[in-house]
Structures are given as structure tokens and as C-alpha cells.
Design a protein around this motif. Structure first.
Motif, short mmCIF file in Angstrom:
data_model
loop_
_atom_site.label_atom_id
_atom_site.label_comp_id
_atom_site.label_asym_id
_atom_site.label_seq_id
_atom_site.Cartn_x
_atom_site.Cartn_y
_atom_site.Cartn_z
N VAL A 139 0.85 -1.19 0.00
CA VAL A 139 0.00 0.00 0.00
C VAL A 139 0.89 1.24 0.00
CG1 VAL A 139 -1.81 1.23 1.22
CG2 VAL A 139 -1.77 -1.27 1.26
N ARG A 140 0.59 2.17 -0.88
CA ARG A 140 1.39 3.38 -1.00
C ARG A 140 0.62 4.59 -0.49
NH1 ARG A 140 6.54 1.58 -1.69
NH2 ARG A 140 6.67 0.07 -3.38
N ASP A 141 1.34 5.71 -0.37
CA ASP A 141 0.70 6.93 0.13
C ASP A 141 -0.40 7.40 -0.81
OD1 ASP A 141 2.75 7.40 -1.74
OD2 ASP A 141 2.90 9.49 -1.14
N ARG A 142 -0.23 7.20 -2.11
CA ARG A 142 -1.25 7.65 -3.06
C ARG A 142 -2.53 6.83 -2.90
NH1 ARG A 142 2.16 8.86 -8.64
NH2 ARG A 142 3.76 10.17 -7.68
N ASP A 143 -2.38 5.56 -2.54
CA ASP A 143 -3.56 4.75 -2.29
C ASP A 143 -4.36 5.31 -1.12
OD1 ASP A 143 -2.58 3.08 -4.27
OD2 ASP A 143 -1.53 1.80 -2.85
N MET A 144 -3.66 5.64 -0.03
CA MET A 144 -4.35 6.18 1.15
C MET A 144 -4.93 7.56 0.87
SD MET A 144 -4.17 3.64 3.02
CE MET A 144 -5.13 4.41 4.32
N GLN A 145 -4.27 8.33 0.04
CA GLN A 145 -4.83 9.63 -0.34
C GLN A 145 -6.17 9.46 -1.05
OE1 GLN A 145 -1.82 11.55 -2.67
NE2 GLN A 145 -0.43 11.85 -0.94
N ARG A 146 -6.22 8.49 -1.97
CA ARG A 146 -7.46 8.26 -2.70
C ARG A 146 -8.55 7.72 -1.77
NH1 ARG A 146 -7.17 6.43 -8.86
NH2 ARG A 146 -9.36 6.91 -8.44
N VAL A 147 -8.16 6.87 -0.83
CA VAL A 147 -9.14 6.34 0.13
C VAL A 147 -9.75 7.47 0.95
CG1 VAL A 147 -9.38 4.97 2.23
CG2 VAL A 147 -8.17 4.02 0.26
N VAL A 148 -8.91 8.34 1.48
CA VAL A 148 -9.39 9.43 2.32
C VAL A 148 -10.25 10.40 1.52
CG1 VAL A 148 -8.66 11.44 3.66
CG2 VAL A 148 -7.52 9.24 3.98
N ASN A 149 -9.79 10.77 0.33
CA ASN A 149 -10.57 11.69 -0.50
C ASN A 149 -11.92 11.07 -0.88
OD1 ASN A 149 -8.61 13.67 -0.46
ND2 ASN A 149 -7.58 12.90 -2.30
N GLY A 150 -11.91 9.76 -1.14
CA GLY A 150 -13.17 9.10 -1.47
C GLY A 150 -14.15 9.10 -0.31
N LEU A 151 -13.63 8.93 0.92
CA LEU A 151 -14.50 8.98 2.09
C LEU A 151 -15.06 10.38 2.32
CD1 LEU A 151 -12.51 6.67 4.54
CD2 LEU A 151 -14.74 6.20 3.49
N TRP A 152 -14.21 11.41 2.14
CA TRP A 152 -14.71 12.78 2.29
C TRP A 152 -15.83 13.03 1.28
CZ3 TRP A 152 -13.82 14.82 6.62
CH2 TRP A 152 -12.56 14.87 7.22
N GLU A 153 -15.61 12.64 0.04
CA GLU A 153 -16.61 12.89 -1.00
C GLU A 153 -17.88 12.08 -0.78
OE1 GLU A 153 -14.75 12.10 -4.71
OE2 GLU A 153 -13.36 13.80 -4.59
N SER A 154 -17.75 10.95 -0.06
CA SER A 154 -18.92 10.10 0.18
C SER A 154 -19.72 10.54 1.39
CB SER A 154 -18.48 8.64 0.36
OG SER A 154 -17.82 8.17 -0.81
N GLY A 155 -19.28 11.58 2.08
CA GLY A 155 -20.07 12.13 3.19
C GLY A 155 -19.46 11.97 4.56
N ALA A 156 -18.18 11.62 4.69
CA ALA A 156 -17.56 11.50 6.01
C ALA A 156 -17.43 12.88 6.64
CB ALA A 156 -16.19 10.85 5.88
N GLU A 157 -17.67 12.94 7.95
CA GLU A 157 -17.57 14.20 8.68
C GLU A 157 -16.26 14.31 9.45
OE1 GLU A 157 -21.01 14.28 11.12
OE2 GLU A 157 -22.42 14.33 9.44
N ALA A 158 -15.63 13.20 9.76
CA ALA A 158 -14.34 13.18 10.46
C ALA A 158 -13.66 11.86 10.14
CB ALA A 158 -14.52 13.34 11.96
N ILE A 159 -12.33 11.90 9.97
CA ILE A 159 -11.57 10.71 9.55
C ILE A 159 -10.28 10.64 10.35
CG2 ILE A 159 -10.40 9.55 7.63
CD1 ILE A 159 -12.28 10.94 5.71
N SER A 160 -9.87 9.41 10.67
CA SER A 160 -8.57 9.18 11.29
C SER A 160 -7.95 7.93 10.67
CB SER A 160 -8.69 8.98 12.81
OG SER A 160 -9.34 7.75 13.10
N ILE A 161 -6.60 7.90 10.66
CA ILE A 161 -5.86 6.74 10.16
C ILE A 161 -4.92 6.28 11.27
CG2 ILE A 161 -4.30 5.85 8.39
CD1 ILE A 161 -5.18 8.02 6.54
N ASN A 162 -5.12 5.06 11.73
CA ASN A 162 -4.29 4.50 12.81
C ASN A 162 -4.22 5.45 14.01
OD1 ASN A 162 -3.89 2.43 11.02
ND2 ASN A 162 -1.68 2.38 11.23
#
Length: 301
Positions: free
Chosen positions: A185-208
Motif C-alpha cells: 500500500v502506497r501513500d497515493r492509495d491512502m490519499q485516494r481512500v481518504v478523498n473518497g470517504l470525504w466525497e462520500s459524506g464523512a464528517e471526520a476521519i482518522s488513520i491509525n
């Protein structure tokens, strides 16, 4: 008449029969004297000297015994040196362990102080805003900025390297194909995951356990993924607060969710998403704005 004694006839050399191999005198000499006289004498002398010395088997045994004694001395000296050095090495090791424990305890105390001070600042902010009638707005700003701890329904997404992830490869394969061919897993993968969650309606996000804010950055340092300059190790657990079922469905159907699914199908990257009734996200370590300033002009917010 006495007769003269008869002498046996003397055969002249001219009448002596010749050897059949007389014509091969050189070869005959070589055959008769195969060992040179000097070599023959040396062989006889060596045999005479050896007869008075020790048998070869005795000499071999003595040589073997001497070699074993020498090897034993070397091993004994090595063991003695190791025994002498062992206490010093053990002492240094213990000193390092003690130092690590002291520094770890100091870091834990500093983190506790930071949490205490953050809680005190938040309480003072809420008290000041409450006096001005802006408590609800302050809470909303704190949630959106990541300055306060939040909890609520949401989703839990786990992203992990492939079971046989490889660190080989020249450059980043995403520059051409958009996917990883190393199973990591690369940093670009996690960037896309986070951006996808924001666009899908997430109000707050954390990683580890690292809360993301508008100032957060996800980047790479070698094979490690950094979130706000803090290294993370797989598996990467992403928590997002929002309408759980709707958030999960929208993310999985989004381009970023399909990208993550393609990584799983083609490169073995392991993923799993679940809807949670209550997820808790910590506050961000620090939210410091260095450039932006609030506007005081009329008609602006």
C-alpha cells in the motif's frame, strides 16, 4: 717321449660370440642402471637415517596431538576473552535499556501534559464562547477542524499489504498504470481512500489513530507512509464518522472505492469495510493556522 701338456685353446676375442643386443648398448645401459648412482646413494642414506628415527606413525600422532593442543589453547583463550567481555557488554545493554525506558516515560509524561493542556484550552474556549452565546457554533467548528474528539456512527476500513508484498521495483508503477505491482500500500492509495470517504459524506476521519484535518498531509518516506510527518505501519485502519450504511455504499461505488477494489483483485492488497454503530476519533495533535486570518469586513463570514 714325454709329451708337452696340452693347454686349452685360448679363444680370441675375435672369436667370442657377440651379445644379441650388442647393437643397443645405450638402451641396455639404461635398463641395467635405471637409477643414477647419486640418487641411489641418496636413497640408501635416507633409508639409513630413517631406520634410526621414529616410525612415521609415531611422528604423525605427535603432530596431531600438538595440533589439538594448539586448537584447545585458541578455544580456551577465546572463551576467556568472551567471559571477560560479557559483563561489560551486559552492562552497556542494560544502560541502553534503562535509557530507552527513561525516554519512553518522559515522552509519555509529555503526551499526558499535552492532552491535559488541550482539554484545558478546549474548556476555556467553550466557556468563553458560551458566555457570548456561541457554544454550538464553537462545537461545530471544533468538530470540522479536528480540534475536538468526536464519536458517532460511521465505517471502519482496513487496508493492508498483500501477504507476499515485495519491496522491489523501479520507480512508482502508478505513474503509468495507476496501480501497484509490488503488493504494498502506497501513500497515493491512502490519499485516494481518504478523498473518497470525504466525497462520500464523512464528517471526520482518522488513520491509525491520527486525526485528519484540512492541514493534514499523507506522503511517503521510503516504504513508510507518513500522516502529518508521523510514520504509520500496516495494517492501516481508517475510521470515518458519518451515516454508516450510506457512507459505506457511496464509497464502494465511487471511483476511489473501485480503485481500491481493483488493487485487491489484481495485486492482492487486502481490504475490508464494515459499518459501525459508534466509532471514536481523537482530536488532532495541533491545529495551527499560520497564514489565514479572520475577515472583519461587513458582509463577509
Amino acid at each position: 717321449m714325454c709329451g708337452m701338456p696340452q693347454q686349452p685353446p685360448v679363444r680370441s676375442s675375435l672369436t667370442r660370440p657377440a651379445r644379441p643386443d650388442a647393437s643397443m648398448s645405450l638402451l641396455t645401459n639404461v635398463m641395467d642402471h635405471s637409477l643414477d648412482d647419486g640418487y641411489a646413494e641418496a636413497a640408501v642414506r635416507k633409508q639409513a637415517e630413517g631406520a634410526g628415527g621414529m616410525p612415521k606413525t609415531v611422528r604423525a600422532k605427535l603432530g596431531l596431538a600438538a595440533g589439538l593442543v594448539l586448537a584447545g589453547l585458541v578455544v580456551t583463550l577465546g572463551a576467556a576473552n568472551a567471559r571477560i567481555a560479557a559483563p561489560a557488554i551486559a552492562k552497556e545493554r542494560q544502560e541502553l535499556i534503562d535509557r530507552i525506558e527513561r525516554e519512553t516515560n518522559a515522552a509519555d509524561e509529555l503526551e499526558d501534559n499535552v492532552d491535559t493542556l488541550r482539554a484545558d484550552v478546549s474548556a476555556r474556549q467553550r466557556a468563553a464562547l458560551s458566555a457570548d452565546g456561541g457554544s454550538e457554533q464553537a462545537d461545530l467548528v471544533g468538530i470540522l477542524s479536528g480540534a475536538t474528539e468526536v464519536h458517532g456512527p460511521g465505517v471502519k476500513l482496513v487496508v493492508d499489504d498483500a501477504e507476499e508484498a515485495s519491496q522491489d521495483g523501479d520507480g512508482d508503477p502508478r505513474e503509468t498504470s495507476g496501480f501497484s505491482d509490488t503488493g504494498r500500500v502506497r501513500d497515493r492509495d491512502m490519499q485516494r481512500v481518504v478523498n473518497g470517504l470525504w466525497e462520500s459524506g464523512a464528517e471526520a476521519i482518522s488513520i491509525n489513530g491520527q486525526r485528519l484535518t484540512a492541514l493534514s498531509a499523507i506522503r511517503a518516506a521510503g516504504d513508510a507512509i507518513l500522516v502529518d510527518n508521523r510514520p504509520l505501519v500496516p495494517p492501516y485502519t481508517v475510521l470515518a464518522v458519518g451515516d454508516g450504511q450510506r457512507l459505506s455504499t457511496r464509497f464502494q461505488n465511487s471511483p476511489d472505492g473501485l480503485y481500491l477494489h481493483a488493487l485487491q483483485e489484481n495485486y492482492g492488497i487486502r481490504t475490508g469495510i464494515s459499518v459501525e454503530d459508534d466509532v471514536r476519533l481523537p482530536a488532532a495533535p495541533s491545529v495551527i493556522v499560520r497564514t489565514a486570518q479572520p475577515s472583519t469586513e461587513k458582509g463577509t463570514s
